[in-house]
Design a protein around this motif. Structure first.
Motif, PDB file in Angstrom:
ATOM      1  N   VAL A 158      -4.832  -6.225  -8.717  1.00  0.00           N
ATOM      2  CA  VAL A 158      -5.836  -5.166  -8.815  1.00  0.00           C
ATOM      3  C   VAL A 158      -6.282  -4.995 -10.265  1.00  0.00           C
ATOM      4  O   VAL A 158      -5.457  -4.916 -11.173  1.00  0.00           O
ATOM      5  CB  VAL A 158      -5.271  -3.837  -8.264  1.00  0.00           C
ATOM      6  CG1 VAL A 158      -6.264  -2.699  -8.456  1.00  0.00           C
ATOM      7  CG2 VAL A 158      -4.894  -3.985  -6.791  1.00  0.00           C
ATOM      8  N   GLY A 217       3.906  -2.418  -4.438  1.00  0.00           N
ATOM      9  CA  GLY A 217       3.220  -2.264  -3.173  1.00  0.00           C
ATOM     10  C   GLY A 217       3.154  -3.574  -2.409  1.00  0.00           C
ATOM     11  O   GLY A 217       2.612  -3.636  -1.340  1.00  0.00           O
ATOM     12  N   LEU A 240      -9.498  -0.988  -2.068  1.00  0.00           N
ATOM     13  CA  LEU A 240      -8.951  -1.788  -0.978  1.00  0.00           C
ATOM     14  C   LEU A 240     -10.078  -2.275  -0.063  1.00  0.00           C
ATOM     15  O   LEU A 240     -10.052  -3.398   0.434  1.00  0.00           O
ATOM     16  CB  LEU A 240      -7.923  -0.970  -0.196  1.00  0.00           C
ATOM     17  CG  LEU A 240      -6.755  -1.745   0.363  1.00  0.00           C
ATOM     18  CD1 LEU A 240      -6.073  -2.587  -0.693  1.00  0.00           C
ATOM     19  CD2 LEU A 240      -5.755  -0.827   1.014  1.00  0.00           C
ATOM     20  N   ILE A 263      -4.850   2.672  -5.145  1.00  0.00           N
ATOM     21  CA  ILE A 263      -4.232   1.435  -5.618  1.00  0.00           C
ATOM     22  C   ILE A 263      -4.340   1.455  -7.132  1.00  0.00           C
ATOM     23  O   ILE A 263      -5.283   2.023  -7.692  1.00  0.00           O
ATOM     24  CB  ILE A 263      -4.868   0.162  -5.005  1.00  0.00           C
ATOM     25  CG1 ILE A 263      -6.377   0.105  -5.254  1.00  0.00           C
ATOM     26  CG2 ILE A 263      -4.564   0.055  -3.524  1.00  0.00           C
ATOM     27  CD1 ILE A 263      -7.028  -1.184  -4.792  1.00  0.00           C
ATOM     28  N   VAL A 321      -1.742  -7.207  -4.286  1.00  0.00           N
ATOM     29  CA  VAL A 321      -2.069  -7.034  -2.874  1.00  0.00           C
ATOM     30  C   VAL A 321      -1.982  -8.391  -2.199  1.00  0.00           C
ATOM     31  O   VAL A 321      -2.600  -9.369  -2.655  1.00  0.00           O
ATOM     32  CB  VAL A 321      -3.498  -6.445  -2.707  1.00  0.00           C
ATOM     33  CG1 VAL A 321      -3.866  -6.322  -1.261  1.00  0.00           C
ATOM     34  CG2 VAL A 321      -3.602  -5.100  -3.425  1.00  0.00           C
ATOM     35  N   ASN A 365       0.668  -5.226   3.772  1.00  0.00           N
ATOM     36  CA  ASN A 365       1.014  -4.521   2.530  1.00  0.00           C
ATOM     37  C   ASN A 365       1.574  -3.146   2.866  1.00  0.00           C
ATOM     38  O   ASN A 365       0.947  -2.119   2.578  1.00  0.00           O
ATOM     39  CB  ASN A 365      -0.222  -4.392   1.626  1.00  0.00           C
ATOM     40  CG  ASN A 365      -0.671  -5.714   1.076  1.00  0.00           C
ATOM     41  OD1 ASN A 365      -0.087  -6.220   0.129  1.00  0.00           O
ATOM     42  ND2 ASN A 365      -1.706  -6.294   1.678  1.00  0.00           N
ATOM     43  N   ILE A 405       1.573   0.030   0.550  1.00  0.00           N
ATOM     44  CA  ILE A 405       0.391   0.847   0.267  1.00  0.00           C
ATOM     45  C   ILE A 405       0.358   1.969   1.299  1.00  0.00           C
ATOM     46  O   ILE A 405      -0.009   1.755   2.443  1.00  0.00           O
ATOM     47  CB  ILE A 405      -0.898  -0.004   0.306  1.00  0.00           C
ATOM     48  CG1 ILE A 405      -0.838  -1.099  -0.748  1.00  0.00           C
ATOM     49  CG2 ILE A 405      -2.123   0.887   0.092  1.00  0.00           C
ATOM     50  CD1 ILE A 405      -2.014  -2.060  -0.725  1.00  0.00           C
ATOM     51  N   GLU A 463      -1.370  -3.725  -9.635  1.00  0.00           N
ATOM     52  CA  GLU A 463      -0.694  -3.812  -8.340  1.00  0.00           C
ATOM     53  C   GLU A 463      -1.089  -5.130  -7.677  1.00  0.00           C
ATOM     54  O   GLU A 463      -2.233  -5.577  -7.775  1.00  0.00           O
ATOM     55  CB  GLU A 463      -1.112  -2.624  -7.481  1.00  0.00           C
ATOM     56  CG  GLU A 463      -0.365  -2.466  -6.193  1.00  0.00           C
ATOM     57  CD  GLU A 463      -0.661  -1.144  -5.510  1.00  0.00           C
ATOM     58  OE1 GLU A 463      -0.094  -0.929  -4.446  1.00  0.00           O
ATOM     59  OE2 GLU A 463      -1.457  -0.338  -6.027  1.00  0.00           O
TER      60      GLU A 463
END
Length: 191
Positions: free
Chosen positions: A149, A135, A155, A182, A188, A173, A176, A186
């Motif tokens: 994450v 992502g 988020l 999420i 971000v 991002n 996503i 992952e």
């Protein structure tokens, strides 16, 4: 149960509306054929329609309604963050006074329609299987701030932690597709 406040674009409701409804629609075309019969064609899912009613009360109630009305007049879609519904990119399509407003009491209703084409706007071909996709924006330089994450992250929580608007977080991002989904591990990118 304490619910987070509803928000749209930069407007945060001082207290959540009293009632909510959400309608999922499927588009069907009906064609008349000879001898009184009909044939139906499924045109797919339509946008979600989110409606509700609320009230502002106390000193400055009508001023609060005017703030909400100014967001209604702001063009274009924005993120609708509801305490129970999935976050969606939506248009503010209706705002109605349900009675003559008073300085200390306003009853209103509203409607939002989900913008569905956003999911297709940012699709890109990476030339690899999606199972390994994190992502993360593949063009991001390694020197950018990132967040990995962990269990319990949302988020919304990540945007608050780094003091970044949720809209800005989603822009950097593009991988996503669903802000409510999420996964642990992952990465971000933080703008």
């Amino acid at each position: 149960m304490l619910l987070t406040p509803m928000r749209y674009k930069d407007y945060i409701w001082p207290y959540n509306p009293a009632t909510y409804s959400i309608a999922y629609e499927r588009q069907i075309a009906v064609h008349k054929v000879p001898f009184g019969h009909y044939c139906m064609q499924d045109l797919g899912l339509g946008c979600r329609v989110m409606r509700g009613q609320g009230e502002f009360s106390g000193e400055g109630a009508y001023d609060e309604f005017k703030k909400l009305a100014s967001i209604f007049y702001d063009n274009g879609p924005g993120l609708l963050i509801h305490p129970l519904w999935q976050i969606s990119n939506a248009y503010f399509t209706a705002l109605k006074l349900e009675q003559e407003p008073l300085p200390d009491y306003v009853r209103y209703s509203f409607e939002f329609r989900e913008r569905y084409d956003e999911y297709n706007d940012s699709l890109t071909s990476l030339g690899m299987a999606n199972s390994g996709s994190s992502g993360q924006d593949v063009s991001a330089a390694p020197s950018k701030t990132t967040h990995s994450v962990v269990s319990g992250d949302t988020l919304w929580g990540i945007s608050n932690r780094y003091n970044v608007k949720l809209e800005d977080l989603l822009k950097v991002n593009p991988g996503i597709k669903n802000p409510n989904l999420i996964r642990v591990g992952e990465v971000v990118v933080i703008p």
